[in-house]
Design an enzyme around this catalytic site. Structure first.
Site, PDB file in Angstrom:
ATOM      1  N   GLU A  25      -6.830  18.471   4.929  1.00  0.00           N
ATOM      2  CA  GLU A  25      -5.634  17.650   5.137  1.00  0.00           C
ATOM      3  C   GLU A  25      -4.478  18.191   4.292  1.00  0.00           C
ATOM      4  OE1 GLU A  25      -7.338  13.243   6.120  1.00  0.00           O
ATOM      5  OE2 GLU A  25      -7.249  13.705   3.990  1.00  0.00           O
ATOM      6  N   TRP A  47      -4.810   0.209   3.508  1.00  0.00           N
ATOM      7  CA  TRP A  47      -4.262   1.117   4.517  1.00  0.00           C
ATOM      8  C   TRP A  47      -4.112   0.399   5.858  1.00  0.00           C
ATOM      9  CZ3 TRP A  47      -5.388   3.416   9.198  1.00  0.00           C
ATOM     10  CH2 TRP A  47      -4.699   4.596   9.488  1.00  0.00           C
ATOM     11  N   SER A 101       1.363  11.677   7.612  1.00  0.00           N
ATOM     12  CA  SER A 101       2.009  12.552   6.625  1.00  0.00           C
ATOM     13  C   SER A 101       2.773  13.715   7.240  1.00  0.00           C
ATOM     14  CB  SER A 101       0.956  13.094   5.663  1.00  0.00           C
ATOM     15  OG  SER A 101       0.599  12.054   4.791  1.00  0.00           O
ATOM     16  N   TRP A 149       0.803  -1.236   0.000  1.00  0.00           N
ATOM     17  CA  TRP A 149       0.000   0.000   0.000  1.00  0.00           C
ATOM     18  C   TRP A 149       0.830   1.279   0.000  1.00  0.00           C
ATOM     19  CZ3 TRP A 149      -4.819   1.867  -0.445  1.00  0.00           C
ATOM     20  CH2 TRP A 149      -5.074   3.136   0.072  1.00  0.00           C
ATOM     21  N   MET A 150       0.364   2.261  -0.760  1.00  0.00           N
ATOM     22  CA  MET A 150       0.943   3.616  -0.700  1.00  0.00           C
ATOM     23  C   MET A 150      -0.189   4.642  -0.705  1.00  0.00           C
ATOM     24  SD  MET A 150       3.052   5.579  -3.706  1.00  0.00           S
ATOM     25  CE  MET A 150       3.043   7.378  -3.686  1.00  0.00           C
ATOM     26  N   ASN A 151      -0.112   5.684   0.176  1.00  0.00           N
ATOM     27  CA  ASN A 151      -0.936   6.876  -0.053  1.00  0.00           C
ATOM     28  C   ASN A 151      -0.041   8.105  -0.150  1.00  0.00           C
ATOM     29  OD1 ASN A 151      -1.604   5.985   2.906  1.00  0.00           O
ATOM     30  ND2 ASN A 151      -2.251   8.087   2.985  1.00  0.00           N
ATOM     31  N   ASP A 152      -0.323   9.171   0.567  1.00  0.00           N
ATOM     32  CA  ASP A 152       0.306  10.479   0.307  1.00  0.00           C
ATOM     33  C   ASP A 152       1.832  10.461   0.094  1.00  0.00           C
ATOM     34  OD1 ASP A 152      -2.156  10.705   1.517  1.00  0.00           O
ATOM     35  OD2 ASP A 152      -1.478  11.977   3.149  1.00  0.00           O
ATOM     36  N   ARG A 155      -3.131  17.435  11.947  1.00  0.00           N
ATOM     37  CA  ARG A 155      -2.051  16.668  11.303  1.00  0.00           C
ATOM     38  C   ARG A 155      -1.460  17.296  10.037  1.00  0.00           C
ATOM     39  NH1 ARG A 155      -6.791  13.544  10.762  1.00  0.00           N
ATOM     40  NH2 ARG A 155      -7.664  13.534   8.659  1.00  0.00           N
ATOM     41  N   ASP A 156      -0.472  16.584   9.501  1.00  0.00           N
ATOM     42  CA  ASP A 156       0.166  16.807   8.200  1.00  0.00           C
ATOM     43  C   ASP A 156       0.992  18.090   8.147  1.00  0.00           C
ATOM     44  OD1 ASP A 156      -1.333  14.562   7.676  1.00  0.00           O
ATOM     45  OD2 ASP A 156      -2.878  15.607   6.539  1.00  0.00           O
TER      46      ASP A 156
HETATM   47  C1  FRU Z   1      -4.405  12.076   3.616  1.00  0.00           C
HETATM   48  C2  FRU Z   1      -4.238  11.462   4.987  1.00  0.00           C
HETATM   49  C3  FRU Z   1      -3.493  12.405   5.909  1.00  0.00           C
HETATM   50  C4  FRU Z   1      -2.892  11.479   6.920  1.00  0.00           C
HETATM   51  C5  FRU Z   1      -2.565  10.270   6.095  1.00  0.00           C
HETATM   52  C6  FRU Z   1      -2.719   8.981   6.814  1.00  0.00           C
HETATM   53  O1  FRU Z   1      -4.588  11.142   2.614  1.00  0.00           O
HETATM   54  O2  FRU Z   1      -5.498  11.127   5.526  1.00  0.00           O
HETATM   55  O3  FRU Z   1      -4.296  13.419   6.464  1.00  0.00           O
HETATM   56  O4  FRU Z   1      -1.765  12.019   7.535  1.00  0.00           O
HETATM   57  O5  FRU Z   1      -3.438  10.293   4.983  1.00  0.00           O
HETATM   58  O6  FRU Z   1      -2.241   7.915   6.060  1.00  0.00           O
END
Ligand code: FRU
Length: 525
Positions: free
Chosen positions: A238, A80, A113, A53-56, A186-187
């Site tokens: 976010e 996730w 993130s 898995w990959m997100n941000d 966050r972030d």
């Molecule tokens: C955005 C997010 C961020 C959070 C991260 C968690 O896609 O929801 O706000 O830090 O992904 O994986």
């Protein structure tokens, strides 16, 4: 000193084990390279994790000749889960080398993130002036605390590296910002504010952003808030960013704030809005009309994008996560899930008194074209098929053109008659990408067939750049004033190209088609 017999045999065993593990590693990278170029749906121009898995994208920073790309990663699954920072580096923003996981969850929580900077003046004291530290600033998400029903489970932490991002040490006094009793907190995106000589952090806090200042990245003071009554509020805020851009054709700068929101995007689900205004080191003041919402990308698949830190040559380079939370976890890929958008250069233009951010492909990608076909002065009445003129597969290609601002669309199709169209509708003054018949699209009702975008430009010609990858299409209209990034899942590569003129005749001044080869064919894994 001579080694004893026992030591000797131990030594031989260790050498043999080492040789064995090297050859296993080499084989593993060969296999993964081969798989990357043959697996169904695996992008060949876009960054994807080798597996899982990959997100941000996170911690994007240029340092000692390398572009670092960290990213939200769960190395144990294709959905996730407990977040780590995956890691890759590139020398050109096109070819990527996968590196081991950079940051692991710890007793304070998962690693959500955040950003990374080069602390050139060693304000943090983590390094020296000769070897300044790379500092990562990220959110801790304490899932254990969350389970107890408390809401103060997100805090901000920092970590540093003195060896070009390979090894990281977490700061012993983490967290550096505690939770004030707000669930979504966050972030952090941090940058150096030169005129007030301090670090500035922009943080997403539920339905607004907060700005913090620090002399040393360790102690932070709240400066201001922005956004409760501005912009889109269809979902949580976010992954913000705040940076100056010089207005095209002028020497003056303005400040741009990016804010991702989920849901509440213009085509359902996640998207990233932006504000243009002034920032004095403390407060952000947006220009103009509160009700106008500007989107950095209107497609369904560009989220959580922010800009690179420490880029030379005054460039501002952006990358996003090419996905949408509405269906991210059920995309029909198998070994991996999630990708980054292509890297884009951002600039600022004045369109009749209102400022807009333009995104253009980084030129590094164009340098990578292997064949080019240029067609001039095409007169299209109804439809024209250009497939025989192109001569190569469009599976990974760039199609650029200039047309009159009348109804038109570019249609790509494969041998299974799966197709994807993108173009302009003059009545609604909108661009669109139509992936209704592009292949597998039944996995989610939120994966829309047709995706729309407003046209911001007023000119009577339209310039477009279309980047086709195995399972994505990025379209930059009007030199990148309106951008659309969308995924699709076709069974075979696109091979045929048509231009359609649904409302009668159009003339296309120039159409250029370039073939690109896979970014994974270079010496990297
Ligand atoms: C955005 C997010 C961020 C959070 C991260 C968690 O896609 O929801 O706000 O830090 O992904 O994986």
């Amino acid at each position: 000193m001579k080694p004893s017999i026992l030591n000797k045999s131990l030594l031989i065993l260790l050498i043999a084990m080492n040789l064995f593990s090297c050859s296993v590693q080499e084989r593993a990278s060969e296999v993964s390279q081969q798989e990357k170029t043959s697996e169904p749906y695996r992008h060949q121009l876009h960054f994807t994790p080798a597996e899982k898995w990959m997100n941000d994208p996170n911690g994007m920073v240029f340092h000692n000749g390398e572009y670092h790309l960290f990213y939200q990663h769960y190395p144990d699954s294709t959905v996730w889960g407990p977040m780590h920072w995956g890691h890759a580096v590139s020398s050109d923003l096109v070819h990527w080398e996968h590196l081991p996981v950079a940051l692991y969850p710890d007793s304070l929580g998962y690693i959500f993130s955040g950003s990374a900077i080069v602390d050139k003046n060693n304000t943090s004291g983590f390094g020296t002036l000769e070897n300044p530290p790379l500092v990562a600033i990220y959110t801790y998400h304490d899932a254990e605390k969350e389970k107890t029903g408390r809401i103060d489970y997100q805090t901000q932490g920092i970590a540093y590296s003195l060896d070009n991002g390979r090894k990281w040490s977490k700061y012993e006094n983490n967290p550096v910002i505690r939770n004030p009793g707000i669930k979504d907190f966050r972030d952090p995106k941090v940058s150096w504010h030169a005129s007030s000589k301090k670090w500035v952090m922009i943080l997403a806090v539920l339905d607004h952003v907060e700005l913090y200042g620090s002399p040393d990245l360790k102690s932070w003071t709240k400066l201001s808030e922005f956004g409760k009554d501005f912009g889109a509020h269809g979902g949580v805020w976010e992954c913000p960013d705040l940076f100056p851009l010089t207005i095209e054709g002028e020497s003056k700068q303005k400040w741009v704030m990016l804010v991702s929101i989920n849901p509440g995007g213009p085509n359902v689900g996640s998207a990233t809005q932006y504000f243009v205004g002034e920032f004095d080191g403390k407060t952000f003041k947006p220009d103009g009309d509160k009700s106008q919402i500007k989107w950095i990308d209107w497609g369904q698949d560009n989220y959580a994008g922010v800009t690179y830190s420490n880029i030379p040559d005054k460039r501002t380079i952006f990358m996003g996560w090419m996905n949408n939370w509405a269906y991210a976890q059920i995309l029909p890929t198998e070994k991996w899930r999630g990708a980054a958008t292509l890297a884009r250069d951002l600039s600022l233009v004045n369109v009749e008194g209102s400022f807009f951010v333009k995104s253009t492909l980084v030129p590094e990608l164009l340098e990578h074209a292997s064949e080019t076909i240029t067609l001039r002065d095409l007169q299209v009445s109804d439809s024209i098929n250009l497939t025989t003129q192109i001569k190569f597969s469009l599976g990974t290609s760039i199609i650029e053109g200039v047309t009159e601002a009348k109804d038109f669309n570019i249609e790509l199709s494969n041998d299974k008659n799966q197709k994807i169209r993108t173009g302009y509708d003059s009545k609604s003054n909108q661009f669109f990408v139509d992936r209704t018949h592009s292949g597998n699209n039944t996995f989610s009702k939120d994966f829309h067939g047709v995706v729309y975008a407003d046209r911001y430009a007023k000119n009577d010609t339209i310039r477009f750049t279309i980047v086709v990858d195995v399972s994505s299409i990025e379209v930059y209209f009007d030199n990148g004033l309106t951008v659309m990034t969308n995924l699709f899942f076709a069974d075979e590569p696109m091979t045929a190209l048509k231009v359609n003129a649904p409302a009668g005749k159009i003339s296309i001044k120039e159409l250029q088609v370039r073939k690109l080869s896979s970014i994974w064919t270079k010496q990297n894994q």
